[in-house]
Design a protein around this motif. Structure first.
Motif, mmCIF file in Angstrom:
data_model
loop_
_atom_site.group_PDB
_atom_site.id
_atom_site.type_symbol
_atom_site.label_atom_id
_atom_site.label_comp_id
_atom_site.label_asym_id
_atom_site.label_seq_id
_atom_site.Cartn_x
_atom_site.Cartn_y
_atom_site.Cartn_z
ATOM 1 N N GLU A 200 -4.420 -7.165 -2.337
ATOM 2 C CA GLU A 200 -4.380 -5.756 -1.962
ATOM 3 C C GLU A 200 -3.184 -5.531 -1.051
ATOM 4 N N TYR A 201 -2.762 -4.294 -0.966
ATOM 5 C CA TYR A 201 -1.680 -3.960 -0.045
ATOM 6 C C TYR A 201 -2.220 -3.874 1.385
ATOM 7 N N GLY A 202 -1.428 -4.388 2.318
ATOM 8 C CA GLY A 202 -1.801 -4.343 3.728
ATOM 9 C C GLY A 202 -2.826 -5.375 4.131
ATOM 10 N N ALA A 203 -2.999 -6.432 3.331
ATOM 11 C CA ALA A 203 -4.079 -7.390 3.576
ATOM 12 C C ALA A 203 -3.703 -8.533 4.511
ATOM 13 N N SER A 204 -2.428 -8.681 4.863
ATOM 14 C CA SER A 204 -2.035 -9.791 5.726
ATOM 15 C C SER A 204 -0.949 -9.358 6.686
#
Length: 308
Positions: A200-204
């Motif tokens: 997913e986007y923004g997951a790390s």
């Protein structure tokens, strides 16, 4: 992946739910089953089934507050005569359009076509979106990277205690939200690499921060994966002639500090590592043009280290 059109979701899930809710609300207003059937364009037997509570409703639709408001408004309008069939249809269509714009219809569509999950698909309201193709390509790249990590020998032993992650940024990434990675990180379990979720986007934050710092100096370096710092892996990188850079482990202003180091040397390293600090585990980042490229290089370094 089975192909299912959004219109099928509307016909098979949304309309039956709305009809059942409208039938019950109209009955609550004192209308006979025959009158309810006339308003809904269904048989009296169908109304009997709706009112009895037997039909299975689609929870994302039935439990949405906007559904409740629309059903109450339409039922009250039809019961009082203030609303005719045209007005009722307009209200229902407005609800469907709202639900197609990243609403509960999208949720049902993703359940039917899991390949849509996490894409922010808006085909229903905007048509084909070239930007979405790029977003999908980035997510696919991270999936490929996780497959490499999960199937390559020796990688499980290189996963740090805090877990590992792999990320790929959009070409014009400006924030952590523009970098795709694995939610919850990737862990070692029973000697195997476990990938808990689709990317997913923004997951790390940490991997994304490293990638964004690299992109500020070299826009082609859009991928990274982190491993536990290991001298054998670092030695394998040196043997390959890869550019290595050691940095301080602290988290404060890490992205800014990395960017300054990259700018000072006018180059982004292939391997970036630190030796840890109090409460901070030693971590190594392998960078590449994409997350899959970084993962491929990381697995090769792990293999070289095992052989050496």
């Amino acid at each position: 992946m089975s192909l299912r059109l959004p219109s099928e979701i509307v016909v098979e899930d949304v309309l039956p739910t709305l009809r059942a809710l409208l039938a019950r609300e109209l009955a609550a207003h004192g209308l006979t089953q025959e009158e309810v059937a006339g308003h809904l364009g269904v048989t009296q037997a169908a109304v009997s089934t709706y009112v009895s509570g037997e039909p299975e409703l689609a929870p994302p639709i039935a439990e949405h507050p906007r559904t409740e408001a629309t059903v109450e408004s339409v039922a009250a309008g039809l019961a009082s005569g203030e609303m005719d069939g045209y007005d009722a249809l307009a209200a229902v269509l407005e609800l469907v359009r709202a639900f197609e714009d990243r609403g509960p219809i999208c949720e049902l569509h993703e359940e039917a076509m899991p390949g849509l999950e996490g894409l922010g698909c808006d085909l229903c309201v905007r048509g084909e979106n070239p930007e979405l193709r790029t977003e999908r390509a980035v997510l696919d790249d991270v999936r490929e990277a996780t497959r490499l990590l999960a199937t390559s020998p020796g990688v499980a032993a290189a996963v740090p205690n805090v877990g590992t992650n792999v990320g790929t940024a959009l070409p014009d990434a400006a924030s952590v939200a523009d970098v795709a990675a694995v939610p919850g990180r990737i862990y070692e379990m029973g000697g195997q690499v476990e990938v808990p979720a689709n990317p997913e986007y923004g997951a790390s934050e940490h991997v994304a921060t490293t990638i964004l710092a690299a992109m500020a100096v070299d826009g082609e370096r859009r991928g990274a994966v982190n491993l536990a710092t290991d001298d054998a892996v670092l030695g394998a990188a040196e043997s390959r002639g890869l550019d290595r850079l050691e940095f301080e482990a602290g988290y404060e202003n890490r992205g800014e500090r990395l960017r300054e180091q990259f700018e000072a040397r006018d180059a982004v390293p292939d391997v970036l590592f630190h030796r840890g600090a109090f409460g901070i585990e030693p971590i190594t980042y392998v960078l590449g043009e994409t997350g899959a490229d970084a993962a491929r290089l990381a697995t090769e370094l792990v293999a070289d280290a095992a052989e050496g």
